[in-house]
Design a protein around this motif. Structure first.
Motif, PDB file in Angstrom:
ATOM      1  N   ILE A  22       0.369 -47.831  42.232  1.00  0.00           N
ATOM      2  CA  ILE A  22       1.064 -46.747  41.527  1.00  0.00           C
ATOM      3  C   ILE A  22       1.064 -47.015  40.027  1.00  0.00           C
ATOM      4  CG2 ILE A  22       3.277 -45.565  41.201  1.00  0.00           C
ATOM      5  CD1 ILE A  22       3.786 -46.051  44.229  1.00  0.00           C
ATOM      6  N   ASP A  25      -2.228 -46.143  38.739  1.00  0.00           N
ATOM      7  CA  ASP A  25      -2.381 -44.688  38.731  1.00  0.00           C
ATOM      8  C   ASP A  25      -1.691 -44.066  37.519  1.00  0.00           C
ATOM      9  OD1 ASP A  25      -3.073 -42.098  39.695  1.00  0.00           O
ATOM     10  OD2 ASP A  25      -1.105 -41.918  40.657  1.00  0.00           O
ATOM     11  N   ILE A  26      -0.461 -44.516  37.227  1.00  0.00           N
ATOM     12  CA  ILE A  26       0.241 -43.899  36.092  1.00  0.00           C
ATOM     13  C   ILE A  26      -0.416 -44.285  34.765  1.00  0.00           C
ATOM     14  CG2 ILE A  26       2.407 -43.704  37.392  1.00  0.00           C
ATOM     15  CD1 ILE A  26       3.603 -45.891  35.690  1.00  0.00           C
ATOM     16  N   ARG A  29      -3.398 -41.976  34.583  1.00  0.00           N
ATOM     17  CA  ARG A  29      -2.934 -40.628  34.248  1.00  0.00           C
ATOM     18  C   ARG A  29      -2.543 -40.540  32.767  1.00  0.00           C
ATOM     19  NH1 ARG A  29      -1.395 -37.218  38.537  1.00  0.00           N
ATOM     20  NH2 ARG A  29      -1.716 -38.161  40.591  1.00  0.00           N
ATOM     21  N   SER A  30      -1.929 -41.613  32.270  1.00  0.00           N
ATOM     22  CA  SER A  30      -1.512 -41.628  30.865  1.00  0.00           C
ATOM     23  C   SER A  30      -2.720 -41.596  29.929  1.00  0.00           C
ATOM     24  CB  SER A  30      -0.639 -42.846  30.583  1.00  0.00           C
ATOM     25  OG  SER A  30       0.629 -42.689  31.205  1.00  0.00           O
ATOM     26  N   ASP A  83       2.297 -46.456  28.638  1.00  0.00           N
ATOM     27  CA  ASP A  83       2.150 -46.416  30.104  1.00  0.00           C
ATOM     28  C   ASP A  83       2.701 -45.119  30.692  1.00  0.00           C
ATOM     29  OD1 ASP A  83       1.138 -49.099  30.154  1.00  0.00           O
ATOM     30  OD2 ASP A  83       3.195 -49.830  29.996  1.00  0.00           O
ATOM     31  N   TYR A  84       3.564 -44.449  29.947  1.00  0.00           N
ATOM     32  CA  TYR A  84       4.265 -43.272  30.472  1.00  0.00           C
ATOM     33  C   TYR A  84       3.890 -41.972  29.758  1.00  0.00           C
ATOM     34  CZ  TYR A  84       6.828 -46.153  33.667  1.00  0.00           C
ATOM     35  OH  TYR A  84       7.129 -46.989  34.716  1.00  0.00           O
ATOM     36  N   TYR A  86       1.809 -39.933  30.671  1.00  0.00           N
ATOM     37  CA  TYR A  86       1.519 -38.903  31.679  1.00  0.00           C
ATOM     38  C   TYR A  86       2.691 -37.948  31.903  1.00  0.00           C
ATOM     39  CZ  TYR A  86       4.411 -41.390  35.040  1.00  0.00           C
ATOM     40  OH  TYR A  86       5.489 -41.971  35.658  1.00  0.00           O
ATOM     41  N   ASP A 253       6.808 -44.086  43.392  1.00  0.00           N
ATOM     42  CA  ASP A 253       6.109 -42.798  43.521  1.00  0.00           C
ATOM     43  C   ASP A 253       6.978 -41.648  43.005  1.00  0.00           C
ATOM     44  OD1 ASP A 253       7.775 -42.677  45.799  1.00  0.00           O
ATOM     45  OD2 ASP A 253       6.115 -42.807  47.217  1.00  0.00           O
ATOM     46  N   ARG A 256       6.123 -41.517  39.270  1.00  0.00           N
ATOM     47  CA  ARG A 256       4.775 -40.946  39.109  1.00  0.00           C
ATOM     48  C   ARG A 256       4.851 -39.420  39.213  1.00  0.00           C
ATOM     49  NH1 ARG A 256       1.275 -41.894  43.987  1.00  0.00           N
ATOM     50  NH2 ARG A 256       2.751 -40.302  44.695  1.00  0.00           N
ATOM     51  N   ASP A 257       5.674 -38.931  40.147  1.00  0.00           N
ATOM     52  CA  ASP A 257       5.776 -37.488  40.374  1.00  0.00           C
ATOM     53  C   ASP A 257       6.265 -36.717  39.147  1.00  0.00           C
ATOM     54  OD1 ASP A 257       4.911 -37.876  42.958  1.00  0.00           O
ATOM     55  OD2 ASP A 257       6.824 -37.358  43.910  1.00  0.00           O
TER      56      ASP A 257
END
Length: 277
Positions: A22, A25-26, A29-30, A83-84, A86, A253, A256-257
């Protein structure tokens, strides 16, 4: 059971099998968000190198847009705004300017420094976001985990209006006392003074700020307990409150959502921005 301790309910990695996947993934996405969404990176809100925000913008004209600040988690000791990034996907799709903020990390600094930084970041937004096409009168905030804890300091204090219309608090920590007996004792060593000074359950909060308290159904018991206590505390003091247990979601998760449209958490964030314009 000799030699076996019960798993620490605060040590997320022990309870989320896919923790590393996860996080990967984030971060991915970022990177995509930083490449695809219009942004201004590393805007200083203070003198220290850690005191910066990234601003992300919806497409089109930037004129008095709603503004949303996101505070990342990591138990005050890890991760960064990068990191965030996204989360800005959801914020900008909802028509808002995303302010993703960085702060110094424990144990290099103490909690007092971080709380002060988060508050100064908000002051910077109030004073300067109009220059970037934002409307400081339409400010909402969110945070995850330790970031939810920090976000409460953007709308507490009895004497002045906070100017925060709404706050989304996901998987938050509202009582620091139990963390003193967790794995964090060796990592950041939360002091008795920090517990006393920085436990949100001891503060009055701005009753004009609409709070949304979210927790994943699959989170460990302390996160449910903390959310329930903070909800009760806010209601007792007359704060408008929405709460939701996110179906089949854990501590990772669920966050992430926030950047994934169509998920419970992502939709909560989008609605928070849309409904507080």
């Amino acid at each position: 059971m000799s030699g076996h301790h019960a798993k620490d309910p605060f040590r997320i990695r022990d309870h989320v099998v896919e923790f590393d996947d996860i996080v990967a993934d984030i971060v991915h996405r970022s990177e995509n968000t930083r490449a695809e969404v219009p942004m201004v990176a590393d805007v200083a809100y203070g003198a220290d190198a850690t005191e910066t925000v990234d601003l992300f913008f919806p497409e089109g004209k930037r004129d008095r847009l709603p503004v949303h600040m996101f505070v990342h988690g990591g138990y005050w000791r890890m991760f960064s705004k990068r990191d965030y990034s996204y989360v800005a996907t959801t914020i900008t799709k909802a028509g808002g300017i995303a302010v993703i903020l960085d702060y110094a990390l424990m144990p290099k600094v103490r909690m007092a420094t971080i709380v002060d930084q988060v508050r100064r970041a908000k002051q910077w937004v109030m004073a300067n976001i109009a220059d970037h096409g934002g409307n400081p009168a339409e400010l909402t905030v969110s945070g995850h985990s330790a970031g939810a804890h920090l976000a409460t300091f953007l709308f507490n204090g009895e004497h002045t209006p906070s100017n925060v219309r709404a706050a989304l608090l996901l998987g938050g920590l509202y009582d620091l006392k139990p963390l003193q007996d967790s794995f964090l004792a060796n990592e950041i060593g939360i002091t008795d003074e920090e517990v006393a000074t920085f436990t949100p359950l001891t503060y009055r909060h701005d009753a004009q700020t609409k709070a949304t308290i979210l927790v994943g159904a699959n989170e460990t018991p302390p996160f449910h307990h903390q959310a329930d206590r903070f909800k009760a505390w806010l209601l007792r003091h007359g704060s408008p409150l929405t709460s939701l247990v996110l179906a089949n979601r854990n501590h990772m998760d669920s966050v992430r959502d926030l950047g994934v449209p169509g998920t419970q958490a992502g939709d909560c964030l989008a609605e928070l921005i849309a409904n507080n314009r």
